[in-house]
Scaffold this motif. Sequence first.
Motif, PDB file in Angstrom:
ATOM      1  N   LYS A   7     -29.052   6.982  23.646  1.00 38.50           N
ATOM      2  CA  LYS A   7     -28.297   7.865  22.863  1.00 38.50           C
ATOM      3  C   LYS A   7     -26.698   7.934  23.691  1.00 38.50           C
ATOM      4  O   LYS A   7     -26.164   9.170  23.715  1.00 38.50           O
ATOM      5  CB  LYS A   7     -28.854   9.226  22.458  1.00 38.50           C
ATOM      6  CG  LYS A   7     -29.928   9.169  21.830  1.00 38.50           C
ATOM      7  CD  LYS A   7     -30.746  10.557  21.571  1.00 38.50           C
ATOM      8  CE  LYS A   7     -31.981  10.686  20.505  1.00 38.50           C
ATOM      9  NZ  LYS A   7     -32.661  11.759  20.490  1.00 38.50           N
ATOM     10  N   GLY A   8     -26.354   7.041  24.272  1.00 36.01           N
ATOM     11  CA  GLY A   8     -25.061   6.880  24.849  1.00 36.01           C
ATOM     12  C   GLY A   8     -23.861   6.402  23.930  1.00 36.01           C
ATOM     13  O   GLY A   8     -24.174   5.725  22.989  1.00 36.01           O
ATOM     14  N   LYS A   9     -22.581   6.675  24.334  1.00 35.50           N
ATOM     15  CA  LYS A   9     -21.695   5.992  23.487  1.00 35.50           C
ATOM     16  C   LYS A   9     -20.757   5.120  24.289  1.00 35.50           C
ATOM     17  O   LYS A   9     -20.061   5.697  25.357  1.00 35.50           O
ATOM     18  CB  LYS A   9     -21.101   7.419  22.661  1.00 35.50           C
ATOM     19  CG  LYS A   9     -21.686   8.065  21.490  1.00 35.50           C
ATOM     20  CD  LYS A   9     -20.865   8.690  20.470  1.00 35.50           C
ATOM     21  CE  LYS A   9     -19.959   7.981  19.640  1.00 35.50           C
ATOM     22  NZ  LYS A   9     -19.231   8.559  18.699  1.00 35.50           N
ATOM     23  N   LEU A  10     -20.398   4.239  23.648  1.00 40.04           N
ATOM     24  CA  LEU A  10     -19.397   3.311  24.569  1.00 40.04           C
ATOM     25  C   LEU A  10     -17.993   3.951  24.156  1.00 40.04           C
ATOM     26  O   LEU A  10     -17.533   3.604  22.943  1.00 40.04           O
ATOM     27  CB  LEU A  10     -19.608   1.897  24.190  1.00 40.04           C
ATOM     28  CG  LEU A  10     -18.467   0.865  24.802  1.00 40.04           C
ATOM     29  CD1 LEU A  10     -18.565   0.853  26.491  1.00 40.04           C
ATOM     30  CD2 LEU A  10     -18.693  -0.507  24.237  1.00 40.04           C
ATOM     31  N   VAL A  11     -17.241   4.470  25.131  1.00 41.82           N
ATOM     32  CA  VAL A  11     -15.945   4.823  24.955  1.00 41.82           C
ATOM     33  C   VAL A  11     -14.937   3.983  25.268  1.00 41.82           C
ATOM     34  O   VAL A  11     -13.942   3.718  24.281  1.00 41.82           O
ATOM     35  CB  VAL A  11     -15.552   6.033  25.909  1.00 41.82           C
ATOM     36  CG1 VAL A  11     -14.105   6.729  25.921  1.00 41.82           C
ATOM     37  CG2 VAL A  11     -16.714   7.115  25.823  1.00 41.82           C
ATOM     38  N   ASN A  12     -15.048   2.962  26.211  1.00 39.70           N
ATOM     39  CA  ASN A  12     -13.962   1.909  26.338  1.00 39.70           C
ATOM     40  C   ASN A  12     -14.621   0.897  27.225  1.00 39.70           C
ATOM     41  O   ASN A  12     -15.519   1.023  28.023  1.00 39.70           O
ATOM     42  CB  ASN A  12     -12.801   2.685  27.105  1.00 39.70           C
ATOM     43  CG  ASN A  12     -11.599   1.701  27.163  1.00 39.70           C
ATOM     44  OD1 ASN A  12     -11.468   0.987  26.113  1.00 39.70           O
ATOM     45  ND2 ASN A  12     -10.916   1.963  28.259  1.00 39.70           N
ATOM     46  N   GLN A  13     -14.048  -0.344  26.935  1.00 43.28           N
ATOM     47  CA  GLN A  13     -14.219  -1.689  27.581  1.00 43.28           C
ATOM     48  C   GLN A  13     -13.100  -2.177  28.154  1.00 43.28           C
ATOM     49  O   GLN A  13     -12.438  -2.690  27.203  1.00 43.28           O
ATOM     50  CB  GLN A  13     -15.283  -2.512  26.763  1.00 43.28           C
ATOM     51  CG  GLN A  13     -15.804  -3.866  27.443  1.00 43.28           C
ATOM     52  CD  GLN A  13     -16.535  -4.590  26.582  1.00 43.28           C
ATOM     53  OE1 GLN A  13     -16.921  -4.066  25.323  1.00 43.28           O
ATOM     54  NE2 GLN A  13     -16.607  -5.849  26.694  1.00 43.28           N
ATOM     55  N   THR A  14     -13.035  -2.773  29.397  1.00 43.44           N
ATOM     56  CA  THR A  14     -11.856  -3.425  29.909  1.00 43.44           C
ATOM     57  C   THR A  14     -12.451  -4.574  30.408  1.00 43.44           C
ATOM     58  O   THR A  14     -13.715  -4.808  30.725  1.00 43.44           O
ATOM     59  CB  THR A  14     -11.172  -2.655  30.859  1.00 43.44           C
ATOM     60  OG1 THR A  14     -12.047  -2.414  31.863  1.00 43.44           O
ATOM     61  CG2 THR A  14     -10.392  -1.470  30.100  1.00 43.44           C
ATOM     62  N   GLU A  15     -11.808  -5.571  31.145  1.00 47.59           N
ATOM     63  CA  GLU A  15     -12.287  -6.585  32.139  1.00 47.59           C
ATOM     64  C   GLU A  15     -13.113  -5.999  33.267  1.00 47.59           C
ATOM     65  O   GLU A  15     -13.821  -6.799  33.846  1.00 47.59           O
ATOM     66  CB  GLU A  15     -11.001  -7.733  32.269  1.00 47.59           C
ATOM     67  CG  GLU A  15     -10.512  -8.304  31.130  1.00 47.59           C
ATOM     68  CD  GLU A  15      -9.456  -9.252  31.707  1.00 47.59           C
ATOM     69  OE1 GLU A  15      -9.266  -9.314  32.771  1.00 47.59           O
ATOM     70  OE2 GLU A  15      -9.013 -10.109  30.805  1.00 47.59           O
ATOM     71  N   GLU A  16     -12.381  -4.839  33.688  1.00 52.49           N
ATOM     72  CA  GLU A  16     -12.947  -4.462  34.965  1.00 52.49           C
ATOM     73  C   GLU A  16     -14.460  -3.425  34.935  1.00 52.49           C
ATOM     74  O   GLU A  16     -15.179  -3.740  35.427  1.00 52.49           O
ATOM     75  CB  GLU A  16     -12.090  -3.409  35.458  1.00 52.49           C
ATOM     76  CG  GLU A  16     -10.957  -4.249  36.187  1.00 52.49           C
ATOM     77  CD  GLU A  16      -9.762  -4.491  35.141  1.00 52.49           C
ATOM     78  OE1 GLU A  16      -9.817  -3.770  34.126  1.00 52.49           O
ATOM     79  OE2 GLU A  16      -9.011  -5.434  35.379  1.00 52.49           O
ATOM     80  N   CYS A  17     -14.573  -2.981  33.822  1.00 57.56           N
ATOM     81  CA  CYS A  17     -15.715  -2.100  33.558  1.00 57.56           C
ATOM     82  C   CYS A  17     -15.977  -1.720  32.187  1.00 57.56           C
ATOM     83  O   CYS A  17     -15.152  -1.523  31.229  1.00 57.56           O
ATOM     84  CB  CYS A  17     -15.604  -0.605  34.460  1.00 57.56           C
ATOM     85  SG  CYS A  17     -14.256   0.429  33.854  1.00 57.56           S
ATOM     86  N   PHE A  18     -17.109  -0.992  31.904  1.00 60.68           N
ATOM     87  CA  PHE A  18     -17.397  -0.106  30.590  1.00 60.68           C
ATOM     88  C   PHE A  18     -17.696   1.332  30.902  1.00 60.68           C
ATOM     89  O   PHE A  18     -17.956   1.678  31.993  1.00 60.68           O
ATOM     90  CB  PHE A  18     -18.739  -0.588  30.220  1.00 60.68           C
ATOM     91  CG  PHE A  18     -18.949  -2.137  29.950  1.00 60.68           C
ATOM     92  CD1 PHE A  18     -18.960  -2.529  28.778  1.00 60.68           C
ATOM     93  CD2 PHE A  18     -19.096  -3.025  30.861  1.00 60.68           C
ATOM     94  CE1 PHE A  18     -18.907  -4.033  28.249  1.00 60.68           C
ATOM     95  CE2 PHE A  18     -19.403  -4.155  30.654  1.00 60.68           C
ATOM     96  CZ  PHE A  18     -19.190  -4.720  29.147  1.00 60.68           C
TER      97      PHE A  18
END
Length: 369
Positions: free
Chosen positions: A150-161
């Motif tokens: 039950k987690g939510k992905l807030v942001n994704q970049t080349e460096e990290c999630f």
Amino acid sequence: MPIYMDRHDVSKDVTAEVVADLHQKDLKIQHKFKCTGLTYWYDDNRKTAFCLYEAPNKEAIKEMHEKAHGQVPHQIIEVEPSIVESFLSRIEDPENSKNTALNIINDPAFRTIMVVGLKGLSLHLQNSSQFKSLLSNLDKNLLCGLIKYKGKLVNQTEECFLVSFKSVSNAVHAAFDIRSKFKKSLEAGKEKSIYLKIGISAGVPVTEKNSIFEDSIILAKRMCEFVKGEIILSSEVNDIYKSENSNTIIKIENLCTLTMDDEFFLNHLMDYVDSSWTDVNLKVTDFSKPLGCSKSKLYHKIKSLSGNSPNTFIKEYRLSKALGLLNKTSGNISEIAFDTGFSSPSYFSKCFRKKYGNSPSAYLDSRIN
């Protein structure tokens, strides 16, 4: 009109009913200040309330609260609704509280913040199809973990999630699961030089900083980037996990749990490094005074947290910044060397090749072409 989130620290005698009543008083007069109340969060355990308002400015919110009941916010920040929803799952009242007498919302805004990144990548691998395959595997493992826990992905970049969890235990268990599945995918591909780094912190959306969950995000990123180990927990995450799991002590390979003193030192260290790393004349001895510790203690703390000596720690930090600049520009290598605090372009190239397996110029050529 901008959207703002404010924070109220309330006394121990305040209840969810009291907060709901105060919120209703705001709503009755909000039109006089051109404000629109969207929703609020209340945490009875931590005695904090957070209100989300559309308003012309911060002063209008303060004046409205002052006129309605006298409970002026301790802090107000401007926020993006989509970001608020990513972290807190809503930007309006929950369905089960609508159309009730007081619209009581006893819903904490406290969240567990996870940062996930890949480490140990050579520049050759970063530009390869193999890296894309590894990233795809991580995407799948992360997605499965988020659904299960039950987690939510807030942001994704080349460096990290960047991921948000309502439950500390779910976040920790998700980290174990994600790392385990990713290790299996590495073993299948016979790639041993890569590993996952996961930093987990926790906190509330509005502090003294200007962005939502900024304190928690910064700490999680710093733990992920600079602290040795594969899964790093903040002291608060560890304490809450133990309280939720009958004081169970986590025993897992390459796990690091920070103390409050560790976090204080890490944040002060990185605040200082962030402000001075471009100075070519920066010496490790310069750290002692602003960090309030002796040279020997400084060496011991940096070594115990990062696994590197202070000199190596600074060099690694500068190389990471240099790589970021190379990824954003086709500029002069010498300029990048001096801009990132290296004493000469030749020394920069030597250090860069040793860490990343390629020279800065060769990497820049491969990126451009």
